[in-house]
Design a protein around this motif. Sequence first.
Motif, PDB file in Angstrom:
ATOM      1  N   HIS A  80      -2.978   4.652  -4.990  1.00 60.13           N
ATOM      2  CA  HIS A  80      -3.818   4.089  -6.136  1.00 60.13           C
ATOM      3  C   HIS A  80      -5.185   4.070  -6.286  1.00 60.13           C
ATOM      4  O   HIS A  80      -5.524   4.414  -5.432  1.00 60.13           O
ATOM      5  N   PRO A  81      -6.258   4.782  -7.331  1.00 56.96           N
ATOM      6  CA  PRO A  81      -7.706   5.407  -7.013  1.00 56.96           C
ATOM      7  C   PRO A  81      -8.558   3.758  -6.466  1.00 56.96           C
ATOM      8  O   PRO A  81      -9.252   4.892  -5.730  1.00 56.96           O
ATOM      9  N   VAL A  82      -8.049   2.442  -6.926  1.00 52.69           N
ATOM     10  CA  VAL A  82      -8.416   1.915  -5.918  1.00 52.69           C
ATOM     11  C   VAL A  82      -8.132   0.878  -4.749  1.00 52.69           C
ATOM     12  O   VAL A  82      -8.692   0.853  -4.115  1.00 52.69           O
ATOM     13  N   LEU A  83      -6.767   0.608  -5.254  1.00 50.42           N
ATOM     14  CA  LEU A  83      -6.082  -0.291  -3.814  1.00 50.42           C
ATOM     15  C   LEU A  83      -5.954   0.860  -2.528  1.00 50.42           C
ATOM     16  O   LEU A  83      -5.314   0.469  -1.363  1.00 50.42           O
ATOM     17  N   GLU A  84      -6.016   2.414  -2.907  1.00 51.34           N
ATOM     18  CA  GLU A  84      -5.520   3.842  -1.962  1.00 51.34           C
ATOM     19  C   GLU A  84      -4.436   2.827  -1.636  1.00 51.34           C
ATOM     20  O   GLU A  84      -3.727   3.164  -0.216  1.00 51.34           O
ATOM     21  N   GLU A  85      -3.311   2.353  -2.315  1.00 52.64           N
ATOM     22  CA  GLU A  85      -1.656   2.121  -1.412  1.00 52.64           C
ATOM     23  C   GLU A  85      -0.900   3.333  -2.301  1.00 52.64           C
ATOM     24  O   GLU A  85      -1.505   4.046  -2.971  1.00 52.64           O
ATOM     25  N   VAL A  86      -0.196   3.189  -1.699  1.00 51.55           N
ATOM     26  CA  VAL A  86       1.293   4.677  -1.940  1.00 51.55           C
ATOM     27  C   VAL A  86       1.628   3.530  -3.431  1.00 51.55           C
ATOM     28  O   VAL A  86       2.638   2.864  -3.244  1.00 51.55           O
ATOM     29  N   ILE A  87       1.499   5.087  -4.372  1.00 53.89           N
ATOM     30  CA  ILE A  87       2.602   3.518  -5.727  1.00 53.89           C
ATOM     31  C   ILE A  87       3.245   4.844  -6.058  1.00 53.89           C
ATOM     32  O   ILE A  87       4.332   4.965  -6.867  1.00 53.89           O
ATOM     33  N   HIS A  88       3.547   5.917  -5.431  1.00 57.49           N
ATOM     34  CA  HIS A  88       4.747   7.156  -6.037  1.00 57.49           C
ATOM     35  C   HIS A  88       4.761   8.458  -5.172  1.00 57.49           C
ATOM     36  O   HIS A  88       3.945   8.857  -3.849  1.00 57.49           O
ATOM     37  N   VAL A  89       6.322   8.656  -4.886  1.00 56.69           N
ATOM     38  CA  VAL A  89       5.948   9.686  -3.299  1.00 56.69           C
ATOM     39  C   VAL A  89       7.645   9.936  -4.296  1.00 56.69           C
ATOM     40  O   VAL A  89       8.901  10.457  -4.515  1.00 56.69           O
ATOM     41  N   ASP A  90       6.921  11.396  -3.883  1.00 59.45           N
ATOM     42  CA  ASP A  90       8.147  12.969  -3.885  1.00 59.45           C
ATOM     43  C   ASP A  90       8.886  13.090  -1.870  1.00 59.45           C
ATOM     44  O   ASP A  90       7.881  13.256  -1.973  1.00 59.45           O
ATOM     45  N   LEU A  91      10.608  12.774  -2.509  1.00 57.26           N
ATOM     46  CA  LEU A  91      10.996  13.713  -1.512  1.00 57.26           C
ATOM     47  C   LEU A  91      11.748  14.704  -1.272  1.00 57.26           C
ATOM     48  O   LEU A  91      12.753  15.032  -2.239  1.00 57.26           O
ATOM     49  N   MET A  92      11.855  15.963  -0.440  1.00 60.23           N
ATOM     50  CA  MET A  92      12.441  16.781  -0.769  1.00 60.23           C
ATOM     51  C   MET A  92      13.034  16.927   0.479  1.00 60.23           C
ATOM     52  O   MET A  92      12.785  16.838   1.380  1.00 60.23           O
ATOM     53  N   ARG A  93      14.366  17.374  -0.048  1.00 59.04           N
ATOM     54  CA  ARG A  93      15.429  17.616   1.124  1.00 59.04           C
ATOM     55  C   ARG A  93      14.578  18.627   2.130  1.00 59.04           C
ATOM     56  O   ARG A  93      14.677  20.182   1.430  1.00 59.04           O
ATOM     57  N   VAL A  94      15.683  18.102   3.488  1.00 64.38           N
ATOM     58  CA  VAL A  94      15.048  19.568   4.412  1.00 64.38           C
ATOM     59  C   VAL A  94      16.837  19.836   5.204  1.00 64.38           C
ATOM     60  O   VAL A  94      17.178  18.730   5.366  1.00 64.38           O
ATOM     61  N   ARG A  95      16.541  20.816   5.409  1.00 64.19           N
ATOM     62  CA  ARG A  95      17.235  21.254   6.716  1.00 64.19           C
ATOM     63  C   ARG A  95      17.355  21.372   7.826  1.00 64.19           C
ATOM     64  O   ARG A  95      16.450  22.460   8.129  1.00 64.19           O
ATOM     65  N   ARG A  96      17.752  20.915   8.989  1.00 66.43           N
ATOM     66  CA  ARG A  96      17.669  21.445   9.888  1.00 66.43           C
ATOM     67  C   ARG A  96      17.432  22.494  11.448  1.00 66.43           C
ATOM     68  O   ARG A  96      16.784  22.519  12.037  1.00 66.43           O
ATOM     69  N   THR A  97      18.333  23.243  10.869  1.00 68.25           N
ATOM     70  CA  THR A  97      18.233  24.709  10.737  1.00 68.25           C
ATOM     71  C   THR A  97      17.768  25.937  10.202  1.00 68.25           C
ATOM     72  O   THR A  97      17.549  26.671  10.466  1.00 68.25           O
ATOM     73  N   GLU A  98      16.931  24.670   8.669  1.00 68.85           N
ATOM     74  CA  GLU A  98      16.475  25.698   8.024  1.00 68.85           C
ATOM     75  C   GLU A  98      14.062  25.815   8.730  1.00 68.85           C
ATOM     76  O   GLU A  98      14.179  24.330   8.566  1.00 68.85           O
TER      77      GLU A  98
END
Length: 204
Positions: A80-98
């Motif tokens: 958020h530009p004023v409150l500095e709180e997270v308002i949206h998140v992008d999650l990407m899958r990872v493989r523990r062997t890569e």
Amino acid sequence: MASYYKLLLEERPGTGTGAAREMRRKGKIPANYYYQGEANQNLTIDKKIFNQAINSGQHVFEIDLNGKTIYVMIKHAQYHPVLEEVIHVDLMRVRRTEKMTFSIPILLEGEAVGLSEGGLVTHVTTSIEIECLPTDVPEIITLDISALELHSAITAAELPLSEDVVLISPEETTIATCNPPKAEVEPEPEEIEGEEGEEGEEGE
């Protein structure tokens, strides 16, 4: 075996600005999950749980999705530009062997020997890019600067990285320096115009 902070996710029933605003009122953060070859999914994360996960210092998190336990990293967080709180998140899958690339903060430790000679330590670069398996990601890289002398610097090539971690940032990247404080230049006194002429007139 490494342990991972678990994110509790729920399916997001609606999309759009209005739906996202309503979720935030309920203490939820809208999230998108994606992975190459799979359909993107709209989800929500409890704000308190998300903040706890971020403060854990971990880079890889465990989630349950479609009846499977998988691992993700936060690819992007919108604030958020004023409150500095997270308002949206992008999650990407990872493989523990890569292997993947991560940005890791650097912490300076110790007292530089150059300080006793009147030098000042400057922390030039506060984080670096490394490549490693998600299971080997360090939370922080601690750099001992005790041997840092006056008029000298420490570069990324000198960071204490384990054998499982590869430096991606250029080796010549300056991490810390110790130099004398900059001397303040005193302004030269300005000459007053006409002063010589006035003295000449008085002499006559």
